[in-house]
Write a protein that holds these residues in place. Structure first.
Motif, PDB file in Angstrom:
ATOM      1  N   MET A 185      40.441  82.634  56.175  1.00  0.00           N
ATOM      2  CA  MET A 185      41.807  82.132  56.295  1.00  0.00           C
ATOM      3  C   MET A 185      41.836  80.733  56.901  1.00  0.00           C
ATOM      4  O   MET A 185      42.614  79.879  56.470  1.00  0.00           O
ATOM      5  N   GLN A 186      40.990  80.493  57.888  1.00  0.00           N
ATOM      6  CA  GLN A 186      40.972  79.169  58.503  1.00  0.00           C
ATOM      7  C   GLN A 186      40.475  78.108  57.535  1.00  0.00           C
ATOM      8  O   GLN A 186      40.992  76.984  57.510  1.00  0.00           O
ATOM      9  N   GLU A 187      39.489  78.445  56.727  1.00  0.00           N
ATOM     10  CA  GLU A 187      38.975  77.478  55.755  1.00  0.00           C
ATOM     11  C   GLU A 187      39.977  77.247  54.617  1.00  0.00           C
ATOM     12  O   GLU A 187      40.123  76.121  54.147  1.00  0.00           O
ATOM     13  N   TYR A 188      40.656  78.295  54.210  1.00  0.00           N
ATOM     14  CA  TYR A 188      41.605  78.141  53.107  1.00  0.00           C
ATOM     15  C   TYR A 188      42.823  77.338  53.541  1.00  0.00           C
ATOM     16  O   TYR A 188      43.281  76.433  52.828  1.00  0.00           O
ATOM     17  N   PHE A 189      43.384  77.662  54.703  1.00  0.00           N
ATOM     18  CA  PHE A 189      44.587  76.980  55.179  1.00  0.00           C
ATOM     19  C   PHE A 189      44.263  75.708  55.950  1.00  0.00           C
ATOM     20  O   PHE A 189      45.180  74.979  56.332  1.00  0.00           O
ATOM     21  N   GLN A 190      42.966  75.466  56.210  1.00  0.00           N
ATOM     22  CA  GLN A 190      42.552  74.291  56.979  1.00  0.00           C
ATOM     23  C   GLN A 190      43.270  74.237  58.322  1.00  0.00           C
ATOM     24  O   GLN A 190      43.763  73.196  58.759  1.00  0.00           O
ATOM     25  N   ASN A 191      43.315  75.391  58.972  1.00  0.00           N
ATOM     26  CA  ASN A 191      44.007  75.527  60.250  1.00  0.00           C
ATOM     27  C   ASN A 191      43.151  76.402  61.170  1.00  0.00           C
ATOM     28  O   ASN A 191      42.916  77.576  60.867  1.00  0.00           O
ATOM     29  N   PRO A 192      42.644  75.850  62.286  1.00  0.00           N
ATOM     30  CA  PRO A 192      41.773  76.638  63.169  1.00  0.00           C
ATOM     31  C   PRO A 192      42.477  77.787  63.872  1.00  0.00           C
ATOM     32  O   PRO A 192      41.817  78.653  64.462  1.00  0.00           O
TER      33      PRO A 192
END
Length: 323
Positions: free
Chosen positions: A70-77
């Motif tokens: 999810m973090q890689e897809y949304f580019q949100n840590p």
């Protein structure tokens, strides 16, 4: 693979083996090695500890992988099954199942299946809603607020169900919500293993497209990345991995956020294949440590994960604010 990555993996594997041995020897009763391999008077206790070890390893693999995707897809840590409300909706689905299925005569293996299916269905629904909302919110901070509102709403509905629930159903839900890893049976581990294996297979298919997606939408399309398929794969993998653990262990919070964060700190965040492997190794180690602490202190597993995770997330927010 670089020497640094190999050394990291070796250190983590040795730490996992050590934590596994400590985990098997942690409890009210001291066991011998033969108790784990022969039919002794302490055989049932040994089986419970082995089940506890296995479920912690499975949880350590699946929850960080879900957060990593999810973090890689949304580019949100800060993206993760906890913050974005997926775990809360999965918990709500499990609550509906526990509170309204007590009058049904269902075999144990089917009860385990229905429990996991209810959690997965809830998380899939939440992911679909969340992905539709992302098109309307350009500011990523609004997505966090949206997830918080969904979590609050789910918690309110669960509280309402608890108010009118029968005593046994309420007790079953409370025990489940504590994250009681000692209560997971071998049949439940079989079901959990199948679900996590399916989620990991979908994740394997997702990593390569995620590498292209991290370079930008236009560049990803020029590389032939099917963005719609990638979105579906992320939904399926994240939901399977997070909801299956939630179904049997309760809401183990914040692990899906903090483990990917630590992995990016200790190794190159651009190398997604290596990051995925590190997430699984570090996740297993942290979950084993949490299990040991839970057995030593008798504090519920989800309380320990929250106490550990909240300061880390606050530190991440303060660091981003300074930048």
């Amino acid at each position: 693979m670089s020497d640094q990555f190999k050394i990291l993996c070796l250190v983590l594997i040795l730490a996992i083996l050590l934590a596994a041995v400590v985990n098997l020897n942690t409890g009210f009763l001291s066991l011998n090695v033969k108790d784990f391999f022969t039919e002794s008077s302490n055989g049932q206790i040994a089986e419970i500890r082995v089940n506890r070890l296995l479920v912690m390893l499975l949880a350590g693999i699946s929850i960080p992988t879900s957060g990593f995707l999810m973090q890689e897809y949304f580019q949100n840590p800060l993206a993760g099954p906890d913050i974005l409300g997926i775990t809360s909706v999965a918990s709500l689905s499990v609550a509906f199942y526990i509170f309204f299925s007590h009058d049904l005569l269902i075999p144990e293996i089917l009860q385990n299946s229905f429990l996991s299916l209810s959690a997965i269905a809830g998380s899939l629904l939440m992911m679909l809603i969340f992905l539709s909302v992302t098109r309307k919110f350009q500011d990523k901070s609004y997505l966090i607020i949206f997830g918080f509102l969904i979590s609050a709403f789910s918690g309110a509905v669960v509280s309402l169900l608890q108010l009118y629930a029968e005593n046994q159903s309420l007790k079953n839900y409370i025990l489940w919500s504590f994250g009681a890893n000692n209560m997971v049976s071998r049949n439940q581990i079989y079901v959990l293993s199948v679900l996590i294996s399916a989620g990991l297979w979908v994740c394997f298919k997702t990593i390569k497209p995620l590498i292209g997606n991290s370079l930008g939408t236009s560049y990803a399309q020029s590389l032939g990345v099917n963005l719609n398929q990638l979105k579906i794969f992320v939904i399926i993998a994240s939901s399977l991995l997070s909801a299956s653990v939630t179904a049997f262990l309760g809401p183990v919070l914040f692990i899906g956020i903090i483990v990917p964060h630590f992995c990016r700190l200790i190794y190159n965040p651009a190398k997604l294949w290596q990051q995925w492997i590190l997430n699984m190794f570090l996740g297993m180690l942290i979950m084993l440590i949490f299990s040991i602490i839970a057995e030593k202190t008798q504090i519920p597993l989800n309380v320990i994960s929250s106490v550990f995770g909240i300061p880390v997330i606050l530190g991440m927010l303060l660091k981003q604010n300074r930048v």
